[in-house]
Design a protein around this motif. Sequence first.
Motif, short mmCIF file in Angstrom:
data_model
loop_
_atom_site.label_atom_id
_atom_site.label_comp_id
_atom_site.label_asym_id
_atom_site.label_seq_id
_atom_site.Cartn_x
_atom_site.Cartn_y
_atom_site.Cartn_z
N LEU A 143 -28.80 -15.54 42.09
CA LEU A 143 -27.62 -14.78 42.48
C LEU A 143 -26.40 -15.48 41.92
O LEU A 143 -26.14 -16.64 42.27
N ASP A 144 -25.69 -14.81 41.03
CA ASP A 144 -24.54 -15.41 40.35
C ASP A 144 -24.92 -16.75 39.72
O ASP A 144 -24.15 -17.73 39.77
N GLY A 145 -26.14 -16.81 39.17
CA GLY A 145 -26.60 -18.02 38.48
C GLY A 145 -27.23 -19.06 39.36
O GLY A 145 -27.82 -20.02 38.86
N GLN A 146 -27.16 -18.89 40.67
CA GLN A 146 -27.72 -19.87 41.59
C GLN A 146 -29.12 -19.43 42.03
O GLN A 146 -29.32 -18.30 42.48
N LEU A 147 -30.09 -20.36 41.88
CA LEU A 147 -31.47 -20.07 42.24
C LEU A 147 -31.58 -19.84 43.73
O LEU A 147 -31.09 -20.65 44.54
N LEU A 148 -32.24 -18.75 44.12
CA LEU A 148 -32.46 -18.44 45.52
C LEU A 148 -33.77 -19.08 45.99
O LEU A 148 -34.77 -19.05 45.28
N GLU A 149 -33.74 -19.64 47.19
CA GLU A 149 -34.95 -20.21 47.77
C GLU A 149 -35.66 -19.13 48.58
O GLU A 149 -35.26 -18.82 49.71
N LEU A 150 -36.69 -18.55 48.00
CA LEU A 150 -37.43 -17.46 48.63
C LEU A 150 -38.82 -17.94 49.02
O LEU A 150 -39.47 -18.66 48.26
N THR A 151 -39.27 -17.55 50.19
CA THR A 151 -40.66 -17.81 50.57
C THR A 151 -41.57 -16.90 49.76
O THR A 151 -41.12 -15.95 49.11
N ALA A 152 -42.88 -17.18 49.80
CA ALA A 152 -43.83 -16.36 49.06
C ALA A 152 -43.76 -14.91 49.52
O ALA A 152 -43.79 -13.97 48.70
N PHE A 153 -43.66 -14.68 50.83
CA PHE A 153 -43.59 -13.31 51.34
C PHE A 153 -42.29 -12.64 50.94
O PHE A 153 -42.27 -11.45 50.61
N GLU A 154 -41.18 -13.39 50.98
CA GLU A 154 -39.90 -12.81 50.57
C GLU A 154 -39.92 -12.43 49.10
O GLU A 154 -39.39 -11.38 48.71
N TRP A 155 -40.55 -13.29 48.27
CA TRP A 155 -40.64 -12.95 46.85
C TRP A 155 -41.47 -11.70 46.65
O TRP A 155 -41.09 -10.81 45.89
N ARG A 156 -42.61 -11.59 47.32
CA ARG A 156 -43.47 -10.43 47.15
C ARG A 156 -42.75 -9.16 47.60
O ARG A 156 -42.89 -8.09 46.99
N LEU A 157 -41.98 -9.27 48.65
CA LEU A 157 -41.22 -8.13 49.15
C LEU A 157 -40.16 -7.71 48.13
O LEU A 157 -40.03 -6.52 47.80
N LEU A 158 -39.42 -8.69 47.61
CA LEU A 158 -38.40 -8.40 46.60
C LEU A 158 -39.05 -7.80 45.35
O LEU A 158 -38.57 -6.80 44.81
N ASP A 159 -40.13 -8.42 44.89
CA ASP A 159 -40.82 -7.95 43.70
C ASP A 159 -41.24 -6.49 43.84
O ASP A 159 -41.03 -5.67 42.93
N TYR A 160 -41.81 -6.14 44.99
CA TYR A 160 -42.30 -4.77 45.17
C TYR A 160 -41.14 -3.78 45.23
O TYR A 160 -41.19 -2.70 44.63
N LEU A 161 -40.07 -4.13 45.95
CA LEU A 161 -38.92 -3.24 46.04
C LEU A 161 -38.27 -3.02 44.68
O LEU A 161 -37.88 -1.90 44.34
N VAL A 162 -38.18 -4.09 43.90
CA VAL A 162 -37.54 -3.98 42.58
C VAL A 162 -38.40 -3.15 41.64
O VAL A 162 -37.89 -2.29 40.90
N ARG A 163 -39.71 -3.37 41.65
CA ARG A 163 -40.59 -2.62 40.75
C ARG A 163 -40.62 -1.13 41.10
O ARG A 163 -40.94 -0.30 40.24
N HIS A 164 -40.30 -0.79 42.34
CA HIS A 164 -40.32 0.60 42.77
C HIS A 164 -38.92 1.07 43.17
O HIS A 164 -38.75 1.91 44.05
N ARG A 165 -37.91 0.52 42.48
CA ARG A 165 -36.54 0.79 42.88
C ARG A 165 -36.08 2.22 42.59
O ARG A 165 -35.02 2.62 43.04
N SER A 166 -36.89 2.98 41.87
CA SER A 166 -36.50 4.36 41.57
C SER A 166 -36.81 5.32 42.73
O SER A 166 -36.50 6.50 42.65
N ARG A 167 -37.43 4.80 43.80
CA ARG A 167 -37.81 5.68 44.90
C ARG A 167 -37.74 4.96 46.24
O ARG A 167 -37.55 3.74 46.31
#
Length: 223
Positions: A143-167
């Motif tokens: 975020l603005d160049g700063q690495l976010l500290e995400l847990t494994a579950f938070e990453w998986r959640l972000l990954d899925y939402l981003v990959r399906h961001r069109s719906r």
Amino acid sequence: MRLLLIEDDAALRDSLARQLEADGFRVDRAVDGEDGLFQAREYPSDVIVVDLGLPKLSGLSLVQALRKEGRTTPILVLTARGSWQDKVQGLEAGADDYLVKPFDYPELAARLRALLRRSAQAGSNVLTLGPLAIDMAAQAARLDGQLLELTAFEWRLLDYLVRHRSRVVTKQELSDYLYPHDEDRESNVLEVLIGRLRRKLDPAGTLLPIETLRGRGYRFTLA
């Protein structure tokens, strides 16, 4: 990694599942084509292994149905028929690879690893969504160049939402992706995860990257 194994031969299905689980896969099992298609639609997987000679619905028809719906999950087909026509037919239906029975498990494992590598490389470009940069291959977000500290579950959640961001993504769909579908779940766990992820992605509360649609689910809004 979550894998859907669709095989009607009980002995082979159980043997493969045990070996795959020993290799770190979380394995969902289906016994026929109809069950396999249902699970492929309802429970998102990272890779699918499907026998072509299935009862109720052929593996070929199953693959064609998934590809027609726009699903891009890597698929490896198993076939007892070794002719080049059968192989071509499976690949033209949308399968990514094939393996002829009988086979040794190490060959299956190697082919699955290759499919997963290709799938990761296909999504390896860094996505820039507003001030957020997401590296799918490195499983990292800034975020603005700063690495976010995400847990494994938070990453998986972000990954899925981003990959399906069109719906809009439903709560049930997210839960099915994050947890095995046969486990008991706390009803508020997903809401807690969403809340934590929102605070990390938007500490100032100005971006509003994850929209809640009451009664429908969530949508990733940054573009």
